[in-house]
Design a protein around this motif. Structure first.
Motif: not given
Length: 184
Positions: A151-169
């Motif tokens: 189960t993927v929640t919006l909270e878990s996606v946001t948490e991962y995104y915020n914890a790994n900003p270099e992957r999304f630059k």
């Protein structure tokens, strides 16, 4: 087509049996012990034709020590996976096992013919069935893993995104050498 495939699988299986079980007294020869469970030389032999076919289809010369090492590693992997399935109290699917055994018998012209071919190679129907049971335990393990829901929640996606900003630059760079315009 399906019948030809079953005959081919059965033939490959029996060739493997013949390759490793030249002498009937060698069927109980232990190749390796994995967590207290034996892997016999005949089990490795069952894998040889499949590995040789795979190697040949990849353009690799199927022979020598590489084939044997690959067969040994697959036998060990299969044994470990079957042990894990039993540890998780998974059961082999009896219907699937019977179906596989029946297909092999049909490919040999009946169970009596299959048993006769196995005996010539120094193996028994029970030994062949034990390899099919182990294979089915592995399949049960894979199915149990594949059926786990994530189960993927919006909270878990946001948490991962915020914890790994270099992957999304995104480095928005555009190199344009020629830009053509149509002139009227």
């Amino acid at each position: 087509m399906r019948y030809k495939l079953h005959r081919l699988v059965t033939a490959a299986l029996l060739i493997g049996v013949a390759v490793t079980s030249m002498a009937q007294n060698r069927t109980e020869e232990i190749a390796v012990v994995v967590n207290g469970e034996n892997i016999y030389t005949w089990e490795i032999g069952l894998l040889l034709p499949q590995i040789q076919t795979e190697m040949a289809s990849q353009g690799v010369e199927p022979g020598g020590e590489v084939v044997i090492r690959t067969a040994l590693q697959r036998a060990i992997d299969s044994k470990l996976l079957a042990q894990e399935a039993r540890r998780r109290e998974l059961e082999p699917n009896a219907g699937r096992i019977d179906e596989k055994m029946n297909r092999m018998a049909e490919g040999s012209g009946g169970r009596a013919n299959l048993e006769a071919e196995l005996i010539k190679s120094g193996l028994t129907y029970a030994q062949l069935r034990s390899t099919v049971v182990q294979s089915d335990l592995v399949q049960s393990l894979v199915e149990s893993e594949a059926s786990l829901e994530t189960t993927v929640t919006l909270e878990s996606v946001t948490e991962y995104y915020n914890a790994n900003p270099e992957r999304f630059k995104n480095q928005d760079k555009i190199h344009a050498r020629h830009i053509l315009f149509k002139v009227r």
